[in-house]
Design a protein around this motif. Sequence first.
Motif, PDB file in Angstrom:
ATOM      1  N   ALA A  18       0.827  -1.159  -0.114  1.00  0.00           N
ATOM      2  CA  ALA A  18      -0.165  -0.098   0.011  1.00  0.00           C
ATOM      3  C   ALA A  18       1.103   1.222   0.088  1.00  0.00           C
ATOM      4  O   ALA A  18       1.047   1.823   0.876  1.00  0.00           O
ATOM      5  N   THR A  19       1.408   1.653  -1.207  1.00  0.00           N
ATOM      6  CA  THR A  19       2.560   2.443  -1.308  1.00  0.00           C
ATOM      7  C   THR A  19       1.914   3.905  -0.864  1.00  0.00           C
ATOM      8  O   THR A  19       0.822   4.228  -0.903  1.00  0.00           O
ATOM      9  N   ILE A  20       2.694   4.827  -0.676  1.00  0.00           N
ATOM     10  CA  ILE A  20       2.649   6.178  -0.456  1.00  0.00           C
ATOM     11  C   ILE A  20       1.805   6.824  -1.554  1.00  0.00           C
ATOM     12  O   ILE A  20       1.108   7.678  -1.434  1.00  0.00           O
ATOM     13  N   GLY A  21       2.416   6.517  -2.874  1.00  0.00           N
ATOM     14  CA  GLY A  21       1.823   6.799  -4.044  1.00  0.00           C
ATOM     15  C   GLY A  21       0.283   6.769  -4.185  1.00  0.00           C
ATOM     16  O   GLY A  21      -0.514   7.508  -4.449  1.00  0.00           O
ATOM     17  N   LEU A  22       0.104   5.528  -3.647  1.00  0.00           N
ATOM     18  CA  LEU A  22      -1.558   4.849  -4.030  1.00  0.00           C
ATOM     19  C   LEU A  22      -2.235   5.593  -2.771  1.00  0.00           C
ATOM     20  O   LEU A  22      -3.319   6.167  -3.129  1.00  0.00           O
ATOM     21  N   ALA A 103      -9.311  12.455  11.381  1.00  0.00           N
ATOM     22  CA  ALA A 103      -8.872  13.507  11.917  1.00  0.00           C
ATOM     23  C   ALA A 103      -7.504  13.564  12.268  1.00  0.00           C
ATOM     24  O   ALA A 103      -6.682  14.636  12.008  1.00  0.00           O
ATOM     25  N   LEU A 104      -7.025  12.690  12.879  1.00  0.00           N
ATOM     26  CA  LEU A 104      -5.408  12.565  13.065  1.00  0.00           C
ATOM     27  C   LEU A 104      -4.667  12.754  11.992  1.00  0.00           C
ATOM     28  O   LEU A 104      -3.609  13.561  11.655  1.00  0.00           O
ATOM     29  N   MET A 105      -5.119  11.972  10.782  1.00  0.00           N
ATOM     30  CA  MET A 105      -4.602  12.273   9.230  1.00  0.00           C
ATOM     31  C   MET A 105      -4.626  13.601   8.872  1.00  0.00           C
ATOM     32  O   MET A 105      -3.582  14.051   8.123  1.00  0.00           O
ATOM     33  N   SER A 106      -5.822  14.147   8.865  1.00  0.00           N
ATOM     34  CA  SER A 106      -5.883  15.553   8.491  1.00  0.00           C
ATOM     35  C   SER A 106      -4.980  16.524   9.109  1.00  0.00           C
ATOM     36  O   SER A 106      -4.891  17.660   8.516  1.00  0.00           O
ATOM     37  N   ILE A 107      -4.093  16.274  10.466  1.00  0.00           N
ATOM     38  CA  ILE A 107      -3.460  17.100  10.993  1.00  0.00           C
ATOM     39  C   ILE A 107      -2.222  16.917   9.935  1.00  0.00           C
ATOM     40  O   ILE A 107      -1.255  17.740  10.150  1.00  0.00           O
ATOM     41  N   VAL A 108      -2.035  15.949   9.237  1.00  0.00           N
ATOM     42  CA  VAL A 108      -0.623  15.831   8.509  1.00  0.00           C
ATOM     43  C   VAL A 108       0.616  15.039   8.881  1.00  0.00           C
ATOM     44  O   VAL A 108       0.828  13.791   8.845  1.00  0.00           O
ATOM     45  N   VAL A 109       1.096  15.571   9.999  1.00  0.00           N
ATOM     46  CA  VAL A 109       2.304  15.078  10.671  1.00  0.00           C
ATOM     47  C   VAL A 109       2.240  13.538  11.122  1.00  0.00           C
ATOM     48  O   VAL A 109       3.036  12.692  10.875  1.00  0.00           O
ATOM     49  N   PRO A 110       0.990  13.250  11.753  1.00  0.00           N
ATOM     50  CA  PRO A 110       0.947  11.771  12.006  1.00  0.00           C
ATOM     51  C   PRO A 110       0.998  10.823  10.929  1.00  0.00           C
ATOM     52  O   PRO A 110       1.644   9.691  10.987  1.00  0.00           O
ATOM     53  N   ALA A 111       0.550  11.212   9.770  1.00  0.00           N
ATOM     54  CA  ALA A 111       0.658  10.478   8.461  1.00  0.00           C
ATOM     55  C   ALA A 111       1.921  10.546   7.995  1.00  0.00           C
ATOM     56  O   ALA A 111       2.311   9.160   7.275  1.00  0.00           O
ATOM     57  N   LEU A 112       2.759  11.549   8.500  1.00  0.00           N
ATOM     58  CA  LEU A 112       4.156  11.455   7.654  1.00  0.00           C
ATOM     59  C   LEU A 112       5.111  10.519   8.464  1.00  0.00           C
ATOM     60  O   LEU A 112       6.161  10.164   7.946  1.00  0.00           O
ATOM     61  N   ILE A 113       4.958  10.268   9.673  1.00  0.00           N
ATOM     62  CA  ILE A 113       5.746   9.493  10.661  1.00  0.00           C
ATOM     63  C   ILE A 113       5.238   8.177  10.462  1.00  0.00           C
ATOM     64  O   ILE A 113       4.059   7.763  11.137  1.00  0.00           O
ATOM     65  N   GLN A 114       6.265   7.161   9.955  1.00  0.00           N
ATOM     66  CA  GLN A 114       5.596   5.927   9.736  1.00  0.00           C
ATOM     67  C   GLN A 114       6.567   4.752   9.994  1.00  0.00           C
ATOM     68  O   GLN A 114       7.848   4.987  10.097  1.00  0.00           O
ATOM     69  N   THR A 115       6.006   3.716  10.395  1.00  0.00           N
ATOM     70  CA  THR A 115       6.938   2.771  10.883  1.00  0.00           C
ATOM     71  C   THR A 115       7.388   1.803   9.499  1.00  0.00           C
ATOM     72  O   THR A 115       7.144   2.172   8.493  1.00  0.00           O
ATOM     73  N   LYS A 116       8.205   0.856   9.698  1.00  0.00           N
ATOM     74  CA  LYS A 116       9.020   0.138   8.418  1.00  0.00           C
ATOM     75  C   LYS A 116       7.742  -0.407   7.549  1.00  0.00           C
ATOM     76  O   LYS A 116       7.964  -0.441   6.390  1.00  0.00           O
ATOM     77  N   ASP A 117       6.755  -0.693   8.305  1.00  0.00           N
ATOM     78  CA  ASP A 117       5.565  -1.385   7.309  1.00  0.00           C
ATOM     79  C   ASP A 117       4.650  -0.361   6.841  1.00  0.00           C
ATOM     80  O   ASP A 117       3.528  -0.705   6.282  1.00  0.00           O
ATOM     81  N   GLY A 118       4.975   1.047   6.827  1.00  0.00           N
ATOM     82  CA  GLY A 118       4.164   1.707   6.219  1.00  0.00           C
ATOM     83  C   GLY A 118       2.962   2.374   7.193  1.00  0.00           C
ATOM     84  O   GLY A 118       2.084   2.888   6.729  1.00  0.00           O
ATOM     85  N   ARG A 119       3.006   2.014   8.530  1.00  0.00           N
ATOM     86  CA  ARG A 119       1.661   2.440   9.167  1.00  0.00           C
ATOM     87  C   ARG A 119       2.017   3.760   9.936  1.00  0.00           C
ATOM     88  O   ARG A 119       3.230   3.810  10.557  1.00  0.00           O
ATOM     89  N   GLY A 120       1.259   4.572   9.747  1.00  0.00           N
ATOM     90  CA  GLY A 120       1.560   6.061  10.390  1.00  0.00           C
ATOM     91  C   GLY A 120       1.051   6.054  11.709  1.00  0.00           C
ATOM     92  O   GLY A 120       0.377   5.222  12.302  1.00  0.00           O
ATOM     93  N   LEU A 121       1.435   7.400  12.425  1.00  0.00           N
ATOM     94  CA  LEU A 121       0.853   7.396  13.759  1.00  0.00           C
ATOM     95  C   LEU A 121      -0.340   7.260  13.922  1.00  0.00           C
ATOM     96  O   LEU A 121      -0.934   7.037  14.850  1.00  0.00           O
ATOM     97  N   HIS A 122      -1.284   7.789  12.939  1.00  0.00           N
ATOM     98  CA  HIS A 122      -2.685   7.671  12.929  1.00  0.00           C
ATOM     99  C   HIS A 122      -3.057   6.400  12.815  1.00  0.00           C
ATOM    100  O   HIS A 122      -4.314   6.038  13.645  1.00  0.00           O
ATOM    101  N   ASP A 123      -2.633   5.408  12.333  1.00  0.00           N
ATOM    102  CA  ASP A 123      -2.713   3.812  12.187  1.00  0.00           C
ATOM    103  C   ASP A 123      -2.376   3.236  13.521  1.00  0.00           C
ATOM    104  O   ASP A 123      -3.377   2.755  14.038  1.00  0.00           O
TER     105      ASP A 123
END
Length: 137
Positions: A18-22, A103-123
């Motif tokens: 589930a790439t960042i591009g998708l 709501a967390l994703m719409s703040i942007v920062v939580p979505a930009l910080i990701q784990t190795k498997d692509g999970r953002g802080l919002h996830d």
Amino acid sequence: MPSSPSHDAPDAVDPTEATIGLRLVALVIDWLIAALVAGLAFGIGYPPEGSRQGFVIQFVFIVYVGLFVGLFGVSPGKRIVRLAVINPEGAPIGWWRGLLRTALMSIVVPALIQTKDGRGLHDLAVGSKVVKVPKTA
């Protein structure tokens, strides 16, 4: 055993696919739909005039995407690019987690910080992951 929806874990592809591009394509599609709905419901043009109209579009986005993702595991944008948001059991995350995640994703920062498997802080905050859904025959 009942058949599972196409976004459940057994049928889902590795979350790293589930790439960042998708995810960005899905986000743009969902944002445009939210802007259209806000325009029709509240008479807001695009681009919005002022922060107040921008906040209305953001509110519509959070409610629209949050409820779709929470209840069905996909928003229209995610459906188009074949992504789903699931919990550890492979099911949709529920309406309140969907709203909080969006709501967390719409703040942007939580979505930009990701784990190795692509999970953002919002996830991580709501116990979800975004997975690629394979094409059905």
